[in-house]
Design an enzyme around this catalytic site. Structure first.
Site, PDB file in Angstrom:
ATOM      1  N   GLU A 155       0.844  -1.178   0.000  1.00  0.00           N
ATOM      2  CA  GLU A 155       0.000   0.000   0.000  1.00  0.00           C
ATOM      3  C   GLU A 155       0.888   1.240   0.000  1.00  0.00           C
ATOM      4  O   GLU A 155       1.927   1.267   0.656  1.00  0.00           O
ATOM      5  CB  GLU A 155      -0.916   0.007   1.224  1.00  0.00           C
ATOM      6  CG  GLU A 155      -2.029  -1.014   1.101  1.00  0.00           C
ATOM      7  CD  GLU A 155      -2.937  -1.050   2.308  1.00  0.00           C
ATOM      8  OE1 GLU A 155      -3.059  -0.042   3.016  1.00  0.00           O
ATOM      9  OE2 GLU A 155      -3.529  -2.120   2.539  1.00  0.00           O
ATOM     10  N   GLY A 253      11.242   0.374  14.600  1.00  0.00           N
ATOM     11  CA  GLY A 253      10.183   1.351  14.838  1.00  0.00           C
ATOM     12  C   GLY A 253       9.133   0.828  15.797  1.00  0.00           C
ATOM     13  O   GLY A 253       9.408  -0.040  16.637  1.00  0.00           O
ATOM     14  N   GLY A 257       2.162  -2.802  11.064  1.00  0.00           N
ATOM     15  CA  GLY A 257       0.697  -2.802  11.127  1.00  0.00           C
ATOM     16  C   GLY A 257       0.153  -3.089   9.740  1.00  0.00           C
ATOM     17  O   GLY A 257       0.828  -3.692   8.915  1.00  0.00           O
ATOM     18  N   CYS A 260      -2.033  -6.630   6.216  1.00  0.00           N
ATOM     19  CA  CYS A 260      -1.391  -7.851   5.714  1.00  0.00           C
ATOM     20  C   CYS A 260      -0.533  -8.576   6.751  1.00  0.00           C
ATOM     21  O   CYS A 260      -0.835  -9.716   7.115  1.00  0.00           O
ATOM     22  CB  CYS A 260      -0.556  -7.515   4.501  1.00  0.00           C
ATOM     23  SG  CYS A 260      -1.517  -6.666   3.255  1.00  0.00           S
ATOM     24  N   LYS A 263      -2.357  -9.921   9.911  1.00  0.00           N
ATOM     25  CA  LYS A 263      -3.322 -10.967   9.539  1.00  0.00           C
ATOM     26  C   LYS A 263      -2.615 -12.230   9.046  1.00  0.00           C
ATOM     27  O   LYS A 263      -2.928 -13.342   9.480  1.00  0.00           O
ATOM     28  CB  LYS A 263      -4.226 -10.394   8.439  1.00  0.00           C
ATOM     29  CG  LYS A 263      -5.029 -11.404   7.645  1.00  0.00           C
ATOM     30  CD  LYS A 263      -5.981 -10.726   6.682  1.00  0.00           C
ATOM     31  CE  LYS A 263      -5.370 -10.312   5.366  1.00  0.00           C
ATOM     32  NZ  LYS A 263      -5.135 -11.342   4.380  1.00  0.00           N
ATOM     33  N   ARG A 327      -5.955   0.070   9.320  1.00  0.00           N
ATOM     34  CA  ARG A 327      -6.122  -1.268   9.897  1.00  0.00           C
ATOM     35  C   ARG A 327      -4.855  -1.701  10.653  1.00  0.00           C
ATOM     36  O   ARG A 327      -3.762  -1.599  10.132  1.00  0.00           O
ATOM     37  CB  ARG A 327      -6.465  -2.282   8.797  1.00  0.00           C
ATOM     38  CG  ARG A 327      -7.917  -2.177   8.374  1.00  0.00           C
ATOM     39  CD  ARG A 327      -8.220  -3.103   7.228  1.00  0.00           C
ATOM     40  NE  ARG A 327      -7.639  -2.636   5.981  1.00  0.00           N
ATOM     41  CZ  ARG A 327      -7.726  -3.280   4.822  1.00  0.00           C
ATOM     42  NH1 ARG A 327      -8.345  -4.445   4.773  1.00  0.00           N
ATOM     43  NH2 ARG A 327      -7.189  -2.788   3.733  1.00  0.00           N
TER      44      ARG A 327
HETATM   45  C1  UGA Z   1       2.977  -5.916   2.684  1.00  0.00           C
HETATM   46  C2  UGA Z   1       4.100  -6.493   1.806  1.00  0.00           C
HETATM   47  O1  UGA Z   1       5.249  -5.647   1.864  1.00  0.00           O
HETATM   48  C3  UGA Z   1       3.631  -6.635   0.353  1.00  0.00           C
HETATM   49  O2  UGA Z   1       4.641  -7.261  -0.418  1.00  0.00           O
HETATM   50  C4  UGA Z   1       2.366  -7.490   0.332  1.00  0.00           C
HETATM   51  O3  UGA Z   1       1.838  -7.594  -0.981  1.00  0.00           O
HETATM   52  C5  UGA Z   1       1.308  -6.862   1.216  1.00  0.00           C
HETATM   53  O4  UGA Z   1       1.820  -6.748   2.563  1.00  0.00           O
HETATM   54  C6  UGA Z   1       0.084  -7.737   1.203  1.00  0.00           C
HETATM   55  O5  UGA Z   1       0.165  -8.887   1.654  1.00  0.00           O
HETATM   56  O6  UGA Z   1      -0.941  -7.339   0.603  1.00  0.00           O
HETATM   57  P1  UGA Z   1       1.986  -3.459   3.158  1.00  0.00           P
HETATM   58  O7  UGA Z   1       1.364  -4.083   4.362  1.00  0.00           O
HETATM   59  O8  UGA Z   1       1.127  -2.675   2.235  1.00  0.00           O
HETATM   60  O9  UGA Z   1       2.695  -4.595   2.234  1.00  0.00           O
HETATM   61  O10 UGA Z   1       3.149  -2.459   3.618  1.00  0.00           O
HETATM   62  P2  UGA Z   1       4.692  -2.618   4.026  1.00  0.00           P
HETATM   63  O11 UGA Z   1       5.448  -1.572   3.329  1.00  0.00           O
HETATM   64  O12 UGA Z   1       5.168  -3.996   3.862  1.00  0.00           O
HETATM   65  O13 UGA Z   1       4.671  -2.236   5.587  1.00  0.00           O
HETATM   66  C7  UGA Z   1       4.019  -3.052   6.553  1.00  0.00           C
HETATM   67  C8  UGA Z   1       4.295  -2.541   7.942  1.00  0.00           C
HETATM   68  O14 UGA Z   1       5.644  -2.798   8.322  1.00  0.00           O
HETATM   69  C9  UGA Z   1       4.115  -1.022   8.120  1.00  0.00           C
HETATM   70  O15 UGA Z   1       3.476  -0.763   9.354  1.00  0.00           O
HETATM   71  C10 UGA Z   1       5.532  -0.486   8.116  1.00  0.00           C
HETATM   72  O16 UGA Z   1       5.658   0.721   8.822  1.00  0.00           O
HETATM   73  C11 UGA Z   1       6.263  -1.616   8.815  1.00  0.00           C
HETATM   74  N1  UGA Z   1       7.703  -1.657   8.486  1.00  0.00           N
HETATM   75  C12 UGA Z   1       8.123  -1.912   7.226  1.00  0.00           C
HETATM   76  C13 UGA Z   1       8.638  -1.470   9.513  1.00  0.00           C
HETATM   77  O17 UGA Z   1       8.281  -1.244  10.690  1.00  0.00           O
HETATM   78  N2  UGA Z   1       9.979  -1.552   9.214  1.00  0.00           N
HETATM   79  C14 UGA Z   1      10.416  -1.795   7.958  1.00  0.00           C
HETATM   80  O18 UGA Z   1      11.650  -1.864   7.775  1.00  0.00           O
HETATM   81  C15 UGA Z   1       9.484  -1.985   6.952  1.00  0.00           C
END
Ligand code: UGA
Length: 437
Positions: A155, A253, A257, A260, A263, A327
């Site tokens: 996202e 951090g 959240g 994805c 869940k 979410r």
């Molecule tokens: C995640 C996956 O990265 C996608 O590849 C996947 O398609 C998607 O889930 C899904 O299953 O639909 P998303 O949840 O949109 O994507 O966002 P992310 O960029 O992965 O971040 C997820 C969470 O992890 C966020 O809260 C972000 O702040 C946190 N995060 C991410 C960290 O705390 N540290 C990081 O180094 C990276």
């Protein structure tokens, strides 16, 4: 190729719009009439950078249309994509009722050979169940094959990810269907990986669980860094230079959240449990994340003693920047905790009007600007690393605040920058600066 997509959430809508952009004739189907009318007018119901423009362009080119009718959408479709939600049930298992509803509808309507492509994240074995359901319902009326084609879009960068993804996974037991899905995706120019259906389903869960593990791992390291006087940003940078580790998803951090990771990690623990495997590692990943989301309040309590009657400027409500999705956002956990502690909350998010703020306790005051949120606050909590916060004028913020005490869950500022502006700065996995004693 003529394609129907069922479900216009983050996955379905982005997939549909991007497939129309590479030249396919796409019909997106959703039960929600209001949403469909909005999309027909080229307005995206979700905030996703770049999506509105592509929607408008492809509607005008008559490659993209919207309907509430499965019958209309499925007519002459060579491929039907299932992209409906699989929300978690109370016990963490994926609720497959929307997916099954679509399978029943496909069975009722298909006339010619159709490839059924599952984009929704579904537990291993679900595609075989979909196959059985369609076969039973279609009663030999039409031939079809099922393909698992998980999505890896993030996202906030979903449109960019659709065009620049690392791989497209195609899981099928039918070479004909696998070939058709490869053809559909060819213009993206992204490497394709063919496998069987169960492995494709597992690739999706394993990928998300692994990324969540990286995050919880670095968050555990950050706790050690704080205790031992190391700096987690430097540790992550040094680790990430090793190609075997990689530098991504090592940002310490306030925890992960979104719709994805929370869940899918819980669902994979359940999936493992179903085959009598205790996925201890993943259980710990989830536990660490729960702990991490509570960290800022713990730090603030240690600093102030009590948070009763303290005013907190809560910056960021979305689970990550550039999205309107709240979410499983840490902002929900943190604001509930703060209310329990008797604190007052002045919350602000740059994309606030679009957010599901009903998820927050009713005591939270929603502010229209950053300045309004900062005004006379005893401290600042940063939950989301929006550019507006990272580039905030700390001198101006200090003037607005009652006391310039920052608890930053996203390490938005360099320590020298914080020190130079005379703020008291508590971040994640780094020494606190400006604190007395
Ligand atoms: C995640 C996956 O990265 C996608 O590849 C996947 O398609 C998607 O889930 C899904 O299953 O639909 P998303 O949840 O949109 O994507 O966002 P992310 O960029 O992965 O971040 C997820 C969470 O992890 C966020 O809260 C972000 O702040 C946190 N995060 C991410 C960290 O705390 N540290 C990081 O180094 C990276």
């Amino acid at each position: 190729m003529k394609i129907a997509i069922v479900g216009t959430g983050y996955v379905g809508l982005v997939t549909g719009v991007c497939l129309s952009e590479i030249g396919h004739q796409v019909t997106c189907i959703d039960v929600d009439e209001l949403k469909v009318n909005k999309m027909r007018a080229g307005i995206s119901p979700i905030y996703e950078p770049g999506l509105d423009e592509l929607m408008k362009k492809n509607i005008a080119a008559e490659r993209l249309c919207f309907t509430t009718s499965h019958e209309e959408g499925f007519r002459d479709a060579e491929a039907i994509y299932i992209a409906v939600g699989t929300p978690p049930r109370e016990d963490g298992t994926a609720n497959l009722s929307y997916v099954e509803e679509v399978a029943r509808s496909i069975a009722a309507h298909i006339q010619n050979y159709t490839v059924v492509v599952t984009k929704s994240t579904v537990p291993v074995g679900t595609n075989y169940r979909i196959k059985q359901m369609i076969a039973a319902g279609a009663e030999g009326r039409a031939q079809f094959d099922v393909v698992s084609n998980p999505e890896f879009l993030r996202e906030g960068t979903a449109v960019q990810d659709a065009f620049q993804g690392d791989r497209i996974v195609i899981g099928s037991d039918s070479p004909r269907a696998a070939q058709i899905v490869e053809e559909i995706n060819k213009p993206f120019g992204i490497p394709v990986y063919h496998t069987d259906i169960s492995s494709a389903e597992m690739i999706k869960y394993a990928s998300n669980a692994f990324l969540a593990t990286k995050i919880s791992f670095i968050n555990e390291i950050s706790a050690l860094c704080e205790k031992l006087g190391a700096n987690v940003e430097d540790v992550a940078a040094g680790m990430g230079m090793d190609k075997r580790i990689g530098s991504q998803f090592l940002r310490a951090g306030i925890g992960y959240g979104g719709s994805c990771f929370p869940k899918d990690t819980k669902a994979l623990v359940q999936i493992a449990g179903n085959v009598e495997h205790e996925f201890d590692l993943l259980k710990s990943v989830i536990q660490v994340n729960n702990k991490q989301q509570r960290l800022l309040v713990d730090k603030a309590k240690a600093r102030f003693g009590s948070l009763a009657d303290k005013t907190v400027a809560l910056l960021g409500l979305a689970f990550k920047p550039h999205t309107d999705d709240m979410r499983e956002s840490a902002s929900i956990v943190v604001s509930r905790q703060l209310v329990e502690e008797g604190a007052r909350i002045q919350a602000y998010d740059p994309i606030q009007p679009e957010l599901a703020t009903h998820l927050l306790p009713q005591e939270v005051t929603l502010c229209r600007t950053l300045e309004e949120a900062l005004a006379h606050a005893d401290c600042v909590f940063i939950i989301t690393d929006w550019p507006e916060f990272k580039t905030m004028d700390l001198a101006k913020a200090t003037q607005l605040l009652k006391s310039p005490v920052f608890f930053d869950g996203r390490n938005c500022f360099r320590l020298e920058h914080a020190a130079a502006h005379g703020i008291e700065y508590h971040s994640i996995g780094r020494e606190s600066v400006g604190a007395e004693g």
